[in-house]
Enzyme design. Structure first.
Site, PDB file in Angstrom:
ATOM      1  CB  CYS A   8      99.672 -76.484  45.030  1.00 46.22           C
ATOM      2  SG  CYS A   8      99.620 -75.185  43.767  1.00 46.22           S
ATOM      3  CB  CYS A   9     100.544 -81.214  42.778  1.00 47.12           C
ATOM      4  SG  CYS A   9     102.190 -80.518  42.500  1.00 47.12           S
ATOM      5  CB  CYS A  53     104.211 -74.846  38.056  1.00 48.71           C
ATOM      6  SG  CYS A  53     102.727 -75.818  37.715  1.00 48.71           S
ATOM      7  CB  CYS A 106     107.160 -75.917  41.760  1.00 54.55           C
ATOM      8  SG  CYS A 106     105.832 -75.361  42.840  1.00 54.55           S
ATOM      9  CB  CYS A 116     103.113 -83.275  40.007  1.00 45.06           C
ATOM     10  SG  CYS A 116     102.744 -84.356  38.617  1.00 45.06           S
TER      11      CYS A 116
END
EC number: 1.8.4.10
Length: 234
Positions: free
Chosen positions: A120-121, A203, A206, A229
């Site tokens: 995702c990062c 985010c 998270c 990240c």
């Protein structure tokens, strides 16, 4: 010009009387060295407010990139607007990932930040920063040595292997208290989440508040081994 390919160790000295602990000197060097080929990657945390104020003194039209993952806190987006009003000459770019959240979900499943936060990062932060740095010689970051074990050896000027660039970190010697003292002294805007236990804000999916005495990065990816990240691996 100092580049990734022509790397050699560099340092910047500063006097004990320097309120900015070398930050203004480093920024002055960086903008003289790279002119329009340097960008500040800003997450709009409290360190970012300090750096934006300092950068505005050195280069009021400097490029600033915000990696808009589309899952930031609403407070972060509201802060960006306040910063635009405070520093209207800064060139703030909100960089979007190639994939929308819906497209990402179709390819990798819902809530990728839970099932595979590293991927995702990569999709929403690392690849967009790679694109942002493609035509730059250097970039600026708000890392401080005090923030975590993974950052305690950061230098003013770093050879960045992740992005094959030069990474300039003006705030390495600043403490958390000094950051806030500067913010209050200059009446800088900041994210109100800092007032309710969020020392580091990423985010929304998270990021959690941190208990008293915790590491400033403890609220990021809580419950997982992950603490970065991926933007700042050397």
């Amino acid at each position: 010009m100092l580049t990734y390919e022509t790397w050699e160790e560099n340092d910047v000295s500063f006097s004990e009387e320097d309120e900015t602990k070398g930050a203004l000197s480093v920024l002055s060097w960086a903008y003289k060295e790279y002119e329009n080929e340097i960008v500040y990657a800003c997450s709009f945390g409290v360190e970012g407010m300090v750096l934006l104020h300092l950068i505005n003194q050195v280069n009021p039209s400097a490029k600033v990139v915000f990696l808009d993952t589309n899952v930031h806190f609403q407070e972060t987006y509201e802060l960006i607007q306040k910063v635009r009003e405070r520093f209207p000459s800064l060139n703030i770019i909100e960089k979007q990932p190639k994939l929308t959240l819906d497209e990402q979900a179709k390819l990798h499943g819902n809530k990728l930040w839970e099932s595979n936060p590293n991927l995702c990062c990569k999709i929403r932060k690392i690849l967009p920063l790679e694109e942002s740095l493609a035509n730059e010689k250097a970039w600026i970051s708000g890392l401080r040595r005090e923030q975590s074990e993974t950052r305690k050896h950061t230098k003013f000027i770093n050879q960045d292997h992740r992005f094959q660039s030069i990474k300039v970190c003006p705030l390495i010697h600043w403490t958390w208290k000094e950051v806030w003292r500067y913010v209050y002294k200059h009446s800088l805007p900041y994210n109100p989440l800092h007032d309710i236990g969020y020392p580091s804000i990423g985010c929304e999916k998270c990021t959690l508040p941190v208990g008293e005495g915790g590491d400033s990065r403890d609220g990021r990816w809580a419950g997982k081994v992950k603490t970065e990240c991926g933007l700042h691996y050397q």
